[in-house]
Design a protein around this motif. Structure first.
Motif, mmCIF file in Angstrom:
data_model
loop_
_atom_site.group_PDB
_atom_site.id
_atom_site.type_symbol
_atom_site.label_atom_id
_atom_site.label_comp_id
_atom_site.label_asym_id
_atom_site.label_seq_id
_atom_site.Cartn_x
_atom_site.Cartn_y
_atom_site.Cartn_z
ATOM 1 N N ASN A 98 0.826 -1.210 0.000
ATOM 2 C CA ASN A 98 0.000 0.000 0.000
ATOM 3 C C ASN A 98 0.858 1.257 0.000
ATOM 4 N N TYR A 99 1.980 1.202 0.736
ATOM 5 C CA TYR A 99 2.695 2.440 1.041
ATOM 6 C C TYR A 99 4.150 2.501 0.582
ATOM 7 N N LEU A 100 4.835 1.369 0.480
ATOM 8 C CA LEU A 100 6.285 1.400 0.294
ATOM 9 C C LEU A 100 6.773 0.668 -0.954
ATOM 10 N N PHE A 101 5.871 0.284 -1.828
ATOM 11 C CA PHE A 101 6.275 -0.453 -3.024
ATOM 12 C C PHE A 101 6.211 0.411 -4.281
ATOM 13 N N TYR A 102 5.090 1.048 -4.505
ATOM 14 C CA TYR A 102 4.873 1.804 -5.734
ATOM 15 C C TYR A 102 5.376 3.245 -5.613
ATOM 16 N N GLU A 103 5.729 3.824 -6.739
ATOM 17 C CA GLU A 103 6.110 5.237 -6.744
ATOM 18 C C GLU A 103 4.930 6.104 -6.313
ATOM 19 N N ASP A 104 3.723 5.739 -6.751
ATOM 20 C CA ASP A 104 2.502 6.426 -6.331
ATOM 21 C C ASP A 104 1.650 5.429 -5.563
ATOM 22 N N ASP A 105 1.357 5.743 -4.312
ATOM 23 C CA ASP A 105 0.646 4.807 -3.453
ATOM 24 C C ASP A 105 -0.769 4.549 -3.970
ATOM 25 N N PRO A 106 -1.189 3.259 -4.043
ATOM 26 C CA PRO A 106 -2.502 2.937 -4.615
ATOM 27 C C PRO A 106 -3.667 3.189 -3.677
ATOM 28 N N GLY A 107 -3.422 3.261 -2.359
ATOM 29 C CA GLY A 107 -4.526 3.500 -1.434
ATOM 30 C C GLY A 107 -4.249 2.895 -0.072
ATOM 31 N N VAL A 108 -5.147 3.145 0.852
ATOM 32 C CA VAL A 108 -4.991 2.665 2.221
ATOM 33 C C VAL A 108 -5.618 1.281 2.351
ATOM 34 N N PRO A 109 -5.198 0.491 3.346
ATOM 35 C CA PRO A 109 -5.785 -0.842 3.521
ATOM 36 C C PRO A 109 -7.249 -0.755 3.932
ATOM 37 N N THR A 110 -7.940 -1.863 3.759
ATOM 38 C CA THR A 110 -9.315 -1.948 4.227
ATOM 39 C C THR A 110 -9.330 -2.053 5.747
ATOM 40 N N GLY A 111 -10.498 -1.917 6.331
ATOM 41 C CA GLY A 111 -10.605 -1.964 7.782
ATOM 42 C C GLY A 111 -10.172 -3.281 8.384
ATOM 43 N N ASN A 112 -10.391 -4.379 7.681
ATOM 44 C CA ASN A 112 -9.972 -5.701 8.139
ATOM 45 C C ASN A 112 -9.135 -6.355 7.049
ATOM 46 N N PRO A 113 -7.808 -6.166 7.075
ATOM 47 C CA PRO A 113 -6.965 -6.696 6.002
ATOM 48 C C PRO A 113 -7.048 -8.213 5.852
ATOM 49 N N GLY A 114 -7.438 -8.916 6.902
ATOM 50 C CA GLY A 114 -7.529 -10.364 6.818
ATOM 51 C C GLY A 114 -8.766 -10.866 6.109
ATOM 52 N N ASP A 115 -9.715 -9.984 5.846
ATOM 53 C CA ASP A 115 -10.964 -10.378 5.192
ATOM 54 C C ASP A 115 -10.924 -9.958 3.733
ATOM 55 N N LEU A 116 -10.533 -10.883 2.873
ATOM 56 C CA LEU A 116 -10.420 -10.569 1.452
ATOM 57 C C LEU A 116 -11.776 -10.561 0.747
ATOM 58 N N SER A 117 -12.835 -10.943 1.482
ATOM 59 C CA SER A 117 -14.165 -10.908 0.876
ATOM 60 C C SER A 117 -14.739 -9.497 0.849
ATOM 61 N N ALA A 118 -14.170 -8.602 1.644
ATOM 62 C CA ALA A 118 -14.644 -7.219 1.681
ATOM 63 C C ALA A 118 -13.998 -6.435 0.543
ATOM 64 N N PHE A 168 6.395 -6.488 -9.755
ATOM 65 C CA PHE A 168 7.802 -6.481 -9.361
ATOM 66 C C PHE A 168 8.690 -6.697 -10.579
ATOM 67 N N THR A 169 8.399 -7.742 -11.353
ATOM 68 C CA THR A 169 9.232 -8.006 -12.527
ATOM 69 C C THR A 169 9.039 -6.946 -13.609
ATOM 70 N N ALA A 170 7.946 -6.217 -13.540
ATOM 71 C CA ALA A 170 7.731 -5.122 -14.489
ATOM 72 C C ALA A 170 8.489 -3.856 -14.093
ATOM 73 N N GLY A 171 9.141 -3.882 -12.924
ATOM 74 C CA GLY A 171 9.963 -2.753 -12.510
ATOM 75 C C GLY A 171 9.235 -1.658 -11.782
ATOM 76 N N ARG A 172 8.023 -1.934 -11.300
ATOM 77 C CA ARG A 172 7.244 -0.866 -10.670
ATOM 78 C C ARG A 172 7.725 -0.541 -9.260
ATOM 79 N N ALA A 173 8.705 -1.287 -8.752
ATOM 80 C CA ALA A 173 9.280 -0.981 -7.434
ATOM 81 C C ALA A 173 10.650 -0.329 -7.551
#
Length: 549
Positions: A354-374, A395-400
């Motif tokens: 969310n915060y440290l991989f992309y040059e432009d951050d994609p967004g904040v985590p959901t309220g319950n990161p463990g629930d992928l159904s939300a 990663f292999t595309a170089g976005r980091a």
């Protein structure tokens, strides 16, 4: 005489406080306390406080200083009293995403002046990696800037307090602290005389991508690959029977390869465990999930963990987990037995993307990161974005690449630190580390030998040595010996020219030492040389019964 000099040269006698209230006893303020407090007036630093800390069970009385560095770096320095100082400075490394000030009382008790920083953020207000949201300066501070500035500031404080520079300067750290040590050797090679690097997260982007990718192996497809079992169908995976089976199968295959059956695999690289072959008798009947068996999806998870992450075209991203690290998988990637808490990687590392991989951050985590159904709400401000949406193909595309240039410490050319500065480097990593995969550390050391010493291993050993610790987890813990003084051998090497051929490490159960070994500098390994026929007797697991070969 300026104010700083005046305070530092006060006579060593007790003085009386002049601001006492009427009728009360005057407060006695010692010269030691006034000298410490006077550091606040240091003209070329922004210092918040300086106070004398009374002796405790873990540290003697010392002067404690806190300071600030723009933009948001806070740091502190623990200063032994002048008569207790050993003349040395040690920068204390951090862990995880940091965001706090760490103390090293036992180093202060040994006479070291110690410094540490929050690396530019406070985890009480910005937990995990959230400090980096649309904040490039915070990312740079965390990546490398905060440590180097803290070192400069700490040396200034030390010189002001003791009226002389430290005779020797060291860095000691594990995990993030190990990455910081390598970052210093690569970017700021003249800061330290010696550096201790433990389990370094120097391939920072690849390691965190690995964590997310492995979580996806567990959580995707309605938990089909989960290496735990929901025995009572309450939605919690409380049984670790599958992991126990896996660990025992690996040990049955490879534990004795080193000549000792002790629950530790000394060299995972020679272990020929094959999940397809060695778990064949443990597959679930009809591929129906049950407690003490593996489905085909779970077998694939096991194979993926050992292989390491790869993209949709099969391109390898990072080497996987070592054989013998299975004891560390529960709690890190799957729930602990009977524990309702989520895996530590889910709470500590999943929001990396969310915060440290992309040059432009994609967004904040959901309220319950463990629930992928939300489903994440991409329309809100700021938008939500889940680690489940992450694709390792990015990663292999170089976005980091941009963030890797800030956080990764993988440059093997250490000529400025090891040759020009004549520094010394000690690296250690536990073979049982389930968090930061150990084999890439071995690979990095080999790269240093090539890039810095033209492939001459013996020449490299004059200045840099690697210690791979059998059975040790991430920085500590595990079934193998995991405890020794990490700094003392380096100090002896730097100051007396005595290179450590081995360190002596111990393992304790409930406070009682039950295993002691030599941990040999690469490429040597400890071989049992004690009483014939006694290799499997724990009474013989003492340092003198092992030889480096």
């Amino acid at each position: 005489m300026n104010r700083k000099t005046y305070w530092l040269w006060l006579p060593a006698v007790s003085l009386l406080c002049c601001s006492c209230s009427g009728g009360s006893e005057p407060k006695v303020v010692s010269a030691a306390e006034l000298t410490c407090q006077a550091l606040v007036q240091t003209r070329n630093l922004t210092l918040i406080s300086a106070e004398l800390i009374e002796a405790t069970d873990t540290a003697p009385q010392y002067c404690y200083v806190k300071g600030m560095i723009s933009s948001a770096v806070s740091y502190h320095v623990q200063l032994p009293l002048p008569e207790d100082w050993n003349g040395r400075f040690v920068n204390w490394g951090d862990g995880g995403k940091d965001g706090d000030l760490d103390f090293a009382d036992y180093r202060v008790a040994q006479g070291y002046a110690v410094a540490n920083s929050n690396t530019g953020h406070d985890n009480g207000s910005e937990p995990g990696a959230s400090f980096a949201l649309d904040n490039r300066q915070a990312e740079i501070d965390f990546g490398y800037r905060a440590v180097q500035l803290t070192v400069n500031a700490a040396k200034t404080v030390i010189e002001a307090y003791y009226q002389k520079e430290p005779a020797y300067s060291y860095h000691e750290g594990c995990s993030t602290g190990g990455r910081q040590g390598l970052m210093e050797a690569q970017r700021y090679p003249y800061d330290f005389d010696g550096i201790v690097v433990g389990a370094p997260v120097n391939h920072y982007q690849a390691v965190n991508v690995s964590h997310v990718w492995m979580l996806q192996r567990m959580f995707f497809n309605d938990y089909a690959g989960m290496l735990a079992f929901d025995s009572d169908q309450d939605g919690r995976f409380e049984s670790l029977s599958k992991m126990n089976l896996l660990r025992e199968a690996v040990l049955d295959k490879c534990d004795a390869y080193d000549g000792i059956t002790d629950g530790v695999i000394d060299d995972p690289l020679v272990c020929d465990f094959s999940p397809d072959l060695d778990l064949a008798q443990m597959m679930c009947s009809g591929d129906v999930n049950a407690d003490a068996c593996f489905t085909r999806a779970q077998l694939q998870t096991v194979k993926d963990f050992y292989a390491g992450p790869y993209d949709s075209k099969g391109v390898s991203i990072f080497k996987g987990k070592a054989f013998g690290s299975e004891f560390g998988w529960p709690g890190r990637y799957i729930p602990q037995a009977g524990d309702e808490a989520p895996p530590t990687v889910l709470t500590n590392s999943a929001n990396h993307v969310n915060y440290l991989f992309y040059e432009d951050d994609p967004g904040v985590p959901t309220g319950n990161p463990g629930d992928l159904s939300a489903a994440p709400d991409s329309e809100r401000t700021p938008p939500e974005w889940s680690w489940g949406q992450f694709s390792v193909d990015d990663f292999t595309a170089g976005r980091a690449e941009l963030m890797a240039s800030i956080t990764d410490a993988t440059d093997p050319d250490l000529r400025r630190f090891l040759i020009q500065n004549q520094g010394k480097l000690m690296i250690y990593h536990g073979w049982g580390d389930a968090g930061v995969h150990p084999e890439p550390t071995l690979d990095y050391y080999r790269d240093v030998v090539e890039a810095t010493f033209a492939g001459d291993l013996e020449a490299a050993r004059d200045d840099a040595r690697l210690f791979m610790i059998p059975g040790m987890g991430h920085c500590r813990g595990g079934p193998g010996p995991d405890t020794w003084d990490k700094l003392a051998p380096l100090v002896d090497w730097v100051e007396n020219g005595i290179a450590p051929d081995y360190v002596v490490a111990t393992h304790a159960t409930e406070g009682v030492v039950d295993n002691q070994r030599r941990i040999c500098a690469y490429p040597e390994q400890a071989v049992y040389s004690g009483p014939p026929g006694g290799a499997n007797d724990p009474a013989n697991w003492v340092e003198n019964n092992f030889t480096c070969r």
